[in-house]
Motif scaffolding. Structure first.
Motif, PDB file in Angstrom:
ATOM      1  N   ASP A  63      -6.107  -1.785  -4.921  1.00 48.20           N
ATOM      2  CA  ASP A  63      -5.562  -2.270  -3.653  1.00 48.20           C
ATOM      3  C   ASP A  63      -6.580  -3.213  -3.004  1.00 48.20           C
ATOM      4  O   ASP A  63      -7.579  -2.780  -2.462  1.00 48.20           O
ATOM      5  N   GLU A  64      -6.315  -4.486  -3.084  1.00 49.55           N
ATOM      6  CA  GLU A  64      -7.153  -5.553  -2.529  1.00 49.55           C
ATOM      7  C   GLU A  64      -8.611  -5.466  -2.998  1.00 49.55           C
ATOM      8  O   GLU A  64      -9.528  -5.398  -2.187  1.00 49.55           O
ATOM      9  N   GLN A  67      -7.363   0.612  -0.241  1.00 46.81           N
ATOM     10  CA  GLN A  67      -7.587  -0.645   0.480  1.00 46.81           C
ATOM     11  C   GLN A  67      -8.900  -0.543   1.268  1.00 46.81           C
ATOM     12  O   GLN A  67      -9.671  -1.491   1.317  1.00 46.81           O
ATOM     13  N   THR A 125       0.836  -1.207   0.000  1.00 43.97           N
ATOM     14  CA  THR A 125       0.000   0.000   0.000  1.00 43.97           C
ATOM     15  C   THR A 125       0.871   1.257   0.000  1.00 43.97           C
ATOM     16  O   THR A 125       0.564   2.239  -0.694  1.00 43.97           O
TER      17      THR A 125
END
Ligand SMILES: Nc1ncnc2c1ncn2[C@@H]1O[C@H](COP(=O)(O)OP(=O)(O)O)[C@@H](O)[C@H]1O
Ligand SMILES: [Mg+2]
Length: 243
Positions: free
Chosen positions: A168-169, A85, A43
């Motif tokens: 991000d994820e 995220q 991240t």
């Protein structure tokens, strides 16, 4: 050609070396996966690339142009979109109102094109349909499930017609049906020429989607290669087990 390159990036928070000489290249037209244990710096690397954090050392280039320390809006203006995220949407606003805000974030381009023009709304509606949440257009965003919020954030990025997308994820906490839909949509966009860099813990998701995988460990690149190579690399397993 490498669309995005980071070279020798370091970033410390107090005594914590989040990034320690990290180098990575993302090829134009690829779907590149970025994996690694929790805390390995994924991240933070996204934050450095997109201008949300300043690196202590190293460079970031987009199509060969040095963008180290450029602002998030400059990076965005160069055609790079990202998700976070933890999703960043406005919970009290409706899904369509969130799309409107995404248009405003485009700045001058959007002002010139005026949101009120029916085709803008139609375009937003098309994107909501594309990610599979068009039935929720007028619902407050807070009513969406976690997975649907992630799909909304994805649609909000797409409205700017980015050339590179950092996720991000994206599949984290998302049910398998929505995750499969997301995989499908990413593949479609990639076929239309969009390059992806994707951080994701769901190995099945990463392995089935990515053509190259980079593995981070303790703030730098441990290894990179095709999914099968990475999967079979004992050093990768050690990195996960060791942390
Ligand atoms: N703003 C911050 N302040 C202090 N420490 C941070 C900050 N952001 C990240 N870190 C630390 O940097 C390391 C890398 O974090 P992160 O980039 O979030 O890893 P990953 O995304 O791979 O899980 C972790 O040890 C994390 O606690
Ligand atoms: Mg992270």
């Amino acid at each position: 050609m490498n669309l995005l390159e980071v070279h020798g990036i370091s970033k410390a928070f107090g005594g914590i070396r989040a990034l320690d000489g990290c180098s990575l290249a993302v090829e134009q037209g690829s779907i590149t996966g970025l994996i690694g244990p929790n805390g390995s710096g994924k991240t933070t690397l996204f934050n450095v690339i997109t201008g949300y954090e300043r690196p202590d050392a190293g460079t970031v280039t987009i199509r060969g142009t040095d963008v180290t320390n450029a602002s998030p809006s400059t990076i965005f203006g160069l055609g790079l979109g990202r998700t976070f995220q933890l999703v960043r949407i406005f919970p009290r606003l409706t899904v369509m109102e969130n799309m409107h805000i995404a248009v405003q974030r485009q700045g001058i381009r959007a002002l010139l094109r005026r949101w009120t023009a029916p085709h803008e709304r139609a375009h937003a509606q098309e994107l909501l349909d594309f990610v599979g949440i068009s039935h929720l257009t007028d619902a407050p965003a807070e009513n969406l499930s976690y997975g649907q919020k992630k799909l909304l954030e994805f649609a909000m990025i797409l409205i700017a017609e980015p050339q590179v997308v950092l996720l991000d994820e994206p599949a984290g906490g998302v049910n398998p049906t929505l995750a499969a839909q997301l995989t499908d949509r990413i593949k479609m966009l990639n076929q239309r020429g969009i390059t992806f860099l994707i951080v994701e813990h769901n190995m099945q998701f990463v392995m089935s989607l990515c053509d190259k995988i980079a593995v981070m460990h303790r703030g730098s690149l441990l290894t990179e290669g095709a999914p099968d190579q990475v999967r079979g690399n004992p050093a990768v397993l050690d990195a996960y087990l060791g942390d």
